[in-house]
Scaffold this motif. Structure first.
Motif, mmCIF file in Angstrom:
data_model
loop_
_atom_site.group_PDB
_atom_site.id
_atom_site.type_symbol
_atom_site.label_atom_id
_atom_site.label_comp_id
_atom_site.label_asym_id
_atom_site.label_seq_id
_atom_site.Cartn_x
_atom_site.Cartn_y
_atom_site.Cartn_z
ATOM 1 N N MET A 175 0.875 -1.215 -0.073
ATOM 2 C CA MET A 175 -0.165 0.009 -0.470
ATOM 3 C C MET A 175 0.991 1.216 0.198
ATOM 4 N N PRO A 176 0.438 1.966 -1.239
ATOM 5 C CA PRO A 176 1.837 3.616 -0.975
ATOM 6 C C PRO A 176 1.365 4.237 0.462
ATOM 7 N N THR B 141 0.320 1.460 -7.449
ATOM 8 C CA THR B 141 0.721 3.029 -8.096
ATOM 9 C C THR B 141 0.062 4.421 -7.364
ATOM 10 N N LEU B 142 0.517 4.875 -7.300
ATOM 11 C CA LEU B 142 0.749 6.633 -6.969
ATOM 12 C C LEU B 142 -0.238 7.438 -7.801
ATOM 13 N N ARG B 143 -1.331 8.235 -7.562
ATOM 14 C CA ARG B 143 -1.883 9.204 -8.432
ATOM 15 C C ARG B 143 -0.974 10.543 -8.205
ATOM 16 N N GLU C 172 -3.888 14.686 -13.150
ATOM 17 C CA GLU C 172 -4.527 13.292 -12.565
ATOM 18 C C GLU C 172 -4.230 12.125 -13.355
ATOM 19 N N ARG C 173 -3.193 11.160 -12.807
ATOM 20 C CA ARG C 173 -2.966 9.725 -13.348
ATOM 21 C C ARG C 173 -2.362 8.913 -12.497
ATOM 22 N N PRO D 203 -6.908 4.603 0.038
ATOM 23 C CA PRO D 203 -7.116 5.463 -0.769
ATOM 24 C C PRO D 203 -7.663 6.476 -1.515
ATOM 25 N N ALA D 204 -7.844 7.046 -1.832
ATOM 26 C CA ALA D 204 -8.015 7.592 -3.239
ATOM 27 C C ALA D 204 -7.145 7.820 -4.395
#
Length: 390
Positions: A140-141, A169-171, A175-176, A297-298
């Motif tokens: 989990m990032p 991955t991390l935002r 927004e990607r 998380p989002a």
């Protein structure tokens, strides 16, 4: 992983490797090439890994522990320094700090997760702090969007212990979502231990945007040798190497790297399967009273290297795990806390109640790409029954 035997037949293991004849053929290719130590397969693995995560530089080493040691050492961490990090991690995280002669200063984890609490970092920073060592726990990032500005405000390096996080991955901006390992902090360190999402048997990787640091990792991993043996081997004239600095034997072998290249080709499929099974667990366990389920998380997407649940109040961890084992389901306890082990049990730590509760109140359930719907149902049923009867 070899399945153990339970009372009802084969034990559902905590994980399984995703390997077959392709990895065997890759290892055979390296063996028959005549170059089995660090060589062309390692170089190719590094290039392919860097391309996959979007990092300018990737350096392969013998383990994530050695990667962490080099990351901290090259970042300037040394005797008398402090590194803000978590106790709630495998002990290698804290050990890497000690290997530099520095002191880990433990920070508690966030209230509703298993990563470092960004709001508690400031209190751990002193004039001796040189770096913040974060852990992307169980894939989990961390909240790097909050942590990196804190580090920059204090002039600190950010080292990411991404042992479990390949494929997470991390935002980013815009927004990607961007892979862990693309420069978010200053350097990220990965593991290829068999318990991780992909494996080379053992091994590690450092990724960074800092070309000077990458060159330093490469020097130090091979005894401080001024001219790598690969260069000497291909040179048309005789070359004598020197050893200008104290180095280490932290090399990855070409056999491992050849296997790793095959594993990289499977990564997206492996992560997709793990994410699907994590969703299925949430559906199967949603109605267990008091059970805490992990959430993303989002701004993050986990590879779900582990699926860790928090037991309901009144459930004894060891008893639940034993009942599940008796039902043919292997589990693991919550992630350890280094400050509870003798090398770090000297006191003087900030309160670490959430870290301790995560170790004592959580268990890790089986999760692997080959896991069938029936196996997940059996695991969920065993947990439900164990919680109901404790």
């Amino acid at each position: 992983m070899v399945a153990q035997r339970g009372r009802g037949g084969a034990m559902i293991p905590i994980t399984k490797l995703v390997m077959d004849d392709r990895e065997a053929a890759a290892a055979r290719r390296a063996i028959l090439s005549g170059w089995v130590t660090q060589g062309p397969e390692v170089a190719a693995f590094e290039r392919e890994f860097a391309a996959l995560v979007g990092a300018p530089h990737a350096c392969a080493v013998s383990s994530c522990t050695t990667a962490l040691h080099l990351a901290l050492l090259v970042a300037g961490v040394g005797p008398g320094d402090e590194v803000a990090t978590v106790s709630h991690s495998y002990i290698a995280t804290a050990n890497a700090v000690r290997h530099c002669g520095a002191t880990p200063v433990f920070v508690d984890i966030e209230p509703n997760g298993f990563n470092i609490d960004p709001t508690a970092i400031g209190a751990a920073v002193t004039l001796r702090t040189r770096a913040i060592l974060v852990v992307h726990q169980m894939g989990m990032p961390c909240d790097l969007a909050t942590i990196v500005p804190i580090a920059r405000a204090h002039g600190l390096v950010v080292v990411e212990d991404a042992a479990c996080a390949i494929g997470s991955t991390l935002r980013g901006q815009p927004e990607r979502f961007e892979p862990i390992g693309r420069p978010h902090g200053d350097v990220a360190c990965f593991s290829f231990h068999p318990r991780k999402v992909i494996s080379t048997g053992d091994g590690g990787m450092l990724t960074t945007a800092n070309a000077e640091w990458d060159a330093r990792y490469r020097l130090l991993r091979q005894h401080g040798m001024s001219v790598p043996d690969t260069v000497r081997h291909d040179a048309e004239r005789v070359v004598f190497e020197t050893y200008p600095v104290l180095g280490y034997n932290y090399r990855m072998t070409d056999i491992q790297a050849a296997v790793g290249r095959e594993q990289l080709g499977r990564l997206s499929e492996i992560v997709a399967a793990r994410r699907e099974r994590a969703e299925r667990y949430r559906d199967l366990l949603a109605d267990v009273p008091g059970l805490g389920l992990p959430r993303e998380p989002a701004w993050a997407r986990s590879n779900w290297q582990s699926f860790c649940v928090r037991l309901p109040d009144g459930c004894d961890q060891r008893t639940v795990m034993q009942r599940m084992r008796d039902a043919g389901v292997a589990t693991r306890r919550g992630i350890m806390c280094s400050h509870r082990e003798p090398p770090y049990a000297h006191g003087g730590h900030a309160p670490l109640g959430r870290s301790e509760a995560a170790q004592d109140r959580c268990i890790i359930l089986p999760l692997y790409p080959q896991m069938t719907a029936d196996e997940q149902a059996q695991s969920a049923r065993a947990l439900r029954d164990a919680c109901a009867t404790v």
